[in-house]
Design a protein around this motif. Structure first.
Motif, PDB file in Angstrom:
ATOM      1  N   GLN A   9     -40.316  75.525  -9.353  1.00  0.00           N
ATOM      2  CA  GLN A   9     -39.080  75.406 -10.147  1.00  0.00           C
ATOM      3  C   GLN A   9     -37.945  76.182  -9.485  1.00  0.00           C
ATOM      4  N   HIS A  10     -38.267  77.433  -9.101  1.00  0.00           N
ATOM      5  CA  HIS A  10     -37.219  78.305  -8.577  1.00  0.00           C
ATOM      6  C   HIS A  10     -36.690  77.796  -7.232  1.00  0.00           C
ATOM      7  N   SER A  11     -37.610  77.328  -6.379  1.00  0.00           N
ATOM      8  CA  SER A  11     -37.169  76.815  -5.076  1.00  0.00           C
ATOM      9  C   SER A  11     -36.371  75.523  -5.265  1.00  0.00           C
ATOM     10  N   ALA A  12     -36.805  74.706  -6.224  1.00  0.00           N
ATOM     11  CA  ALA A  12     -36.057  73.477  -6.534  1.00  0.00           C
ATOM     12  C   ALA A  12     -34.640  73.840  -6.934  1.00  0.00           C
ATOM     13  N   GLN A  13     -34.510  74.930  -7.664  1.00  0.00           N
ATOM     14  CA  GLN A  13     -33.175  75.353  -8.112  1.00  0.00           C
ATOM     15  C   GLN A  13     -32.276  75.642  -6.908  1.00  0.00           C
ATOM     16  N   HIS A  14     -32.802  76.362  -5.909  1.00  0.00           N
ATOM     17  CA  HIS A  14     -31.985  76.662  -4.720  1.00  0.00           C
ATOM     18  C   HIS A  14     -31.537  75.366  -4.034  1.00  0.00           C
ATOM     19  N   VAL A  15     -32.508  74.456  -3.849  1.00  0.00           N
ATOM     20  CA  VAL A  15     -32.216  73.201  -3.149  1.00  0.00           C
ATOM     21  C   VAL A  15     -31.164  72.395  -3.922  1.00  0.00           C
ATOM     22  N   LEU A  16     -31.351  72.343  -5.231  1.00  0.00           N
ATOM     23  CA  LEU A  16     -30.477  71.557  -6.092  1.00  0.00           C
ATOM     24  C   LEU A  16     -29.074  72.168  -6.176  1.00  0.00           C
ATOM     25  N   SER A  17     -29.015  73.485  -6.345  1.00  0.00           N
ATOM     26  CA  SER A  17     -27.711  74.156  -6.430  1.00  0.00           C
ATOM     27  C   SER A  17     -26.917  73.911  -5.150  1.00  0.00           C
TER      28      SER A  17
ATOM     29  N   ALA B  15     -22.063  89.605   4.170  1.00  0.00           N
ATOM     30  CA  ALA B  15     -20.689  89.128   3.970  1.00  0.00           C
ATOM     31  C   ALA B  15     -20.271  88.138   5.049  1.00  0.00           C
ATOM     32  N   SER B  16     -20.835  88.303   6.259  1.00  0.00           N
ATOM     33  CA  SER B  16     -20.438  87.423   7.364  1.00  0.00           C
ATOM     34  C   SER B  16     -21.312  86.174   7.457  1.00  0.00           C
ATOM     35  N   LEU B  17     -22.331  86.082   6.602  1.00  0.00           N
ATOM     36  CA  LEU B  17     -23.284  84.970   6.724  1.00  0.00           C
ATOM     37  C   LEU B  17     -22.921  83.757   5.872  1.00  0.00           C
ATOM     38  N   GLY B  18     -21.939  83.918   4.994  1.00  0.00           N
ATOM     39  CA  GLY B  18     -21.547  82.798   4.143  1.00  0.00           C
ATOM     40  C   GLY B  18     -22.612  82.421   3.139  1.00  0.00           C
ATOM     41  N   LEU B  19     -23.053  83.395   2.355  1.00  0.00           N
ATOM     42  CA  LEU B  19     -24.074  83.129   1.336  1.00  0.00           C
ATOM     43  C   LEU B  19     -23.509  82.239   0.242  1.00  0.00           C
ATOM     44  N   ARG B  20     -24.391  81.414  -0.347  1.00  0.00           N
ATOM     45  CA  ARG B  20     -23.955  80.601  -1.483  1.00  0.00           C
ATOM     46  C   ARG B  20     -23.613  81.509  -2.662  1.00  0.00           C
ATOM     47  N   LYS B  21     -24.403  82.591  -2.816  1.00  0.00           N
ATOM     48  CA  LYS B  21     -24.155  83.487  -3.942  1.00  0.00           C
ATOM     49  C   LYS B  21     -24.471  84.911  -3.525  1.00  0.00           C
TER      50      LYS B  21
ATOM     51  N   ILE C 184     -32.903  84.391   0.790  1.00  0.00           N
ATOM     52  CA  ILE C 184     -33.800  83.241   0.847  1.00  0.00           C
ATOM     53  C   ILE C 184     -33.075  82.193   1.691  1.00  0.00           C
ATOM     54  N   ASP C 185     -33.705  81.863   2.807  1.00  0.00           N
ATOM     55  CA  ASP C 185     -33.067  81.003   3.797  1.00  0.00           C
ATOM     56  C   ASP C 185     -33.817  79.668   3.882  1.00  0.00           C
ATOM     57  N   ILE C 186     -33.243  78.652   3.277  1.00  0.00           N
ATOM     58  CA  ILE C 186     -33.820  77.310   3.421  1.00  0.00           C
ATOM     59  C   ILE C 186     -33.137  76.708   4.640  1.00  0.00           C
ATOM     60  N   ARG C 187     -33.909  76.516   5.685  1.00  0.00           N
ATOM     61  CA  ARG C 187     -33.332  76.250   7.000  1.00  0.00           C
ATOM     62  C   ARG C 187     -32.236  75.185   6.993  1.00  0.00           C
ATOM     63  N   ASP C 188     -31.074  75.607   7.489  1.00  0.00           N
ATOM     64  CA  ASP C 188     -29.907  74.733   7.628  1.00  0.00           C
ATOM     65  C   ASP C 188     -29.512  74.038   6.324  1.00  0.00           C
ATOM     66  N   TRP C 189     -29.895  74.654   5.203  1.00  0.00           N
ATOM     67  CA  TRP C 189     -29.530  74.025   3.937  1.00  0.00           C
ATOM     68  C   TRP C 189     -28.891  75.014   2.967  1.00  0.00           C
ATOM     69  N   ASP C 190     -29.591  76.142   2.767  1.00  0.00           N
ATOM     70  CA  ASP C 190     -29.088  77.082   1.761  1.00  0.00           C
ATOM     71  C   ASP C 190     -29.476  78.501   2.113  1.00  0.00           C
ATOM     72  N   LEU C 191     -28.512  79.404   1.961  1.00  0.00           N
ATOM     73  CA  LEU C 191     -28.761  80.816   2.203  1.00  0.00           C
ATOM     74  C   LEU C 191     -28.218  81.574   1.010  1.00  0.00           C
TER      75      LEU C 191
END
Ligand SMILES: [Zn+2]
Length: 408
Positions: free
Chosen positions: A107-115, A178-184, A196-203
């Motif tokens: 559920q939690h990983s799905a949330q990252h991907v979906l967000s 701060a320099s990595l461009g985190l989603r949140k 949590i780094d989903i490769r080339d998708w979400d950080l």
């Protein structure tokens, strides 16, 4: 301070630990030097499992952060019963309920991907995440959300799932982050951030438990969406929950389809048709009731002799509802300017309606209230029309006769 083993390995289901303190009230609980149990935090609900000692095995029913706002604090493991022969320094083994943990990781990983999908597709940031026992939800910061947008985000999230991307955990300083461009970025002032780094998708920074490859999410299904105060709430389920939910949907739909003797995809059309029929029948019924009341009022008035300038209609029905009694009372008092109507019905629900033509001298509200009270019921109304209900039909006709006698 409890060492949190789940930070480093979400798939660690068994661990050894030393007891730091034993809590007896209000609920038995243990604090350990290290734990793989995830406490409720960051939108994710806690693990359950077991604590094993040489004396046996006890269920861990709830896990919380001793201090909610301090992730470096102690983790409290609540137990179903007190542990025997355990004191600070004792060695125990912890066993995580792996099925529940896997579900939470999905559920939690799905949330990252979906967000991330909502940000990439529509620039809609997620402002909060909630995980319940049967579904999860995210709140999106947006003024509108269409069915098409939901379907697009769902499709994209499932593509990322199928691509089986790596999900890595790494630690960085706040400046690096701060320099990595985190989603949140978390609001708390903390030196080290867990990313949590989903490769080339979400950080994103997060302290929860996640899968190691997106394929383990096993499918993402978006469900209800609704307007909430600060945007739109989207419910979703992932993995086995998605399968279980689809199975439940199918069962419900199949049951509905069987009622209509139709295929499942014809259910909405069949339901619409039935509702139209019900509406039309209801209208016809109202029309018939109206005509029946009109005719019955005329008959009753014709067969009731006038005495002292009044027509006292007293009638107990066995198969009329309260609405019909009111309708009939209305017709009686309009067709004649001298009508006093004392009406009752014994079924489907025992009820009373008293009415008089405008200008008649009695107080129907008071009269009905007293009569209903004598029968153990209640009711009331205005001077010319009153209604009430009573618990039993016994004595209704006699009560009307008594009132009629008093009025004669
Ligand atoms: Zn997370």
């Amino acid at each position: 301070m409890t060492e949190r083993l789940y930070y480093h390995d979400s798939f660690l289901y068994n661990f050894d630990a030393e007891v730091r303190s034993v809590i007896e009230t209000p609920r038995p609980a243990l604090i350990l030097d290290r734990t793989a149990f995830y406490p409720t935090s960051g939108g994710q609900i806690h693990d359950t499992g077991w604590i094993v000692t040489s004396d046996g095995k006890l269920r861990v029913t709830e896990v919380v952060d001793a201090n909610d706002n301090d992730e470096d604090g102690r983790v409290v493991h609540y137990l179903e019963a007190p542990l025997k022969n355990v004191q600070p320094g004792s060695h125990v083994t912890g066993e995580i309920d792996a099925a529940r943990r896997r579900d939470h990781m999905q559920q939690h990983s799905a949330q990252h991907v979906l967000s991330a999908a909502f940000v990439r597709l529509f620039n809609m940031p997620t402002v909060s995440f909630h995980m319940a026992d049967d579904y999860c939800s995210i709140d999106l910061d947006t003024n509108s959300l269409s069915k098409n947008q939901i379907e697009s985000a769902e499709r994209m999230a499932n593509e990322v799932m199928i691509e089986n991307r790596d999900v890595d955990v790494r630690y960085v300083t706040r400046e690096e982050a701060a320099s990595l461009g985190l989603r949140k970025l978390p609001p708390a002032e903390r030196d080290q951030l867990r990313l949590i780094d989903i490769r080339d998708w979400d950080l994103t920074a997060c302290g929860g438990t996640h899968v190691s490859h997106t394929g383990q999410i096993g499918g993402i299904l978006l469900r209800k969406s609704e307007k909430v105060r600060q945007g739109y709430r989207v419910e979703f389920v992932a993995g086995q929950r998605a399968v279980a939910t689809a199975r439940r949907d199918f069962s419900a739909l199949t049951e509905a389809a069987a009622l209509f003797s139709a295929g499942i995809y014809d259910v909405p059309q069949q339901a619409r048709k039935s509702l139209d029929e019900i509406r039309s029948l209801r209208k016809q019924r109202e029309q018939s009731q109206e005509e029946l009341a009109e005719a019955q009022a005329a008959t009753l008035l014709a067969e009731t002799p006038e005495s002292n300038g009044r027509k006292l209609v007293v009638r107990t029905f066995s198969d009329r509802d309260l609405n019909f009694l009111k309708l009939l009372a209305q017709k009686l008092t309009r067709q004649s300017s001298a009508a006093i109507a004392l009406l009752a019905t014994t079924s489907p629900q025992p009820a009373l309606v008293f009415a008089q033509s405008a200008g008649q001298p009695y107080d129907m509200g008071t009269l009905l209230k007293e009569t209903a009270a004598k029968l153990g019921g209640r009711g009331g109304g205005g001077k010319d029309l009153a209604q009430g209900g009573v618990p039993r039909s016994e004595g209704l006709a006699e009560a009307l006769a008594t009132v009629a006698e008093a009025l004669r």
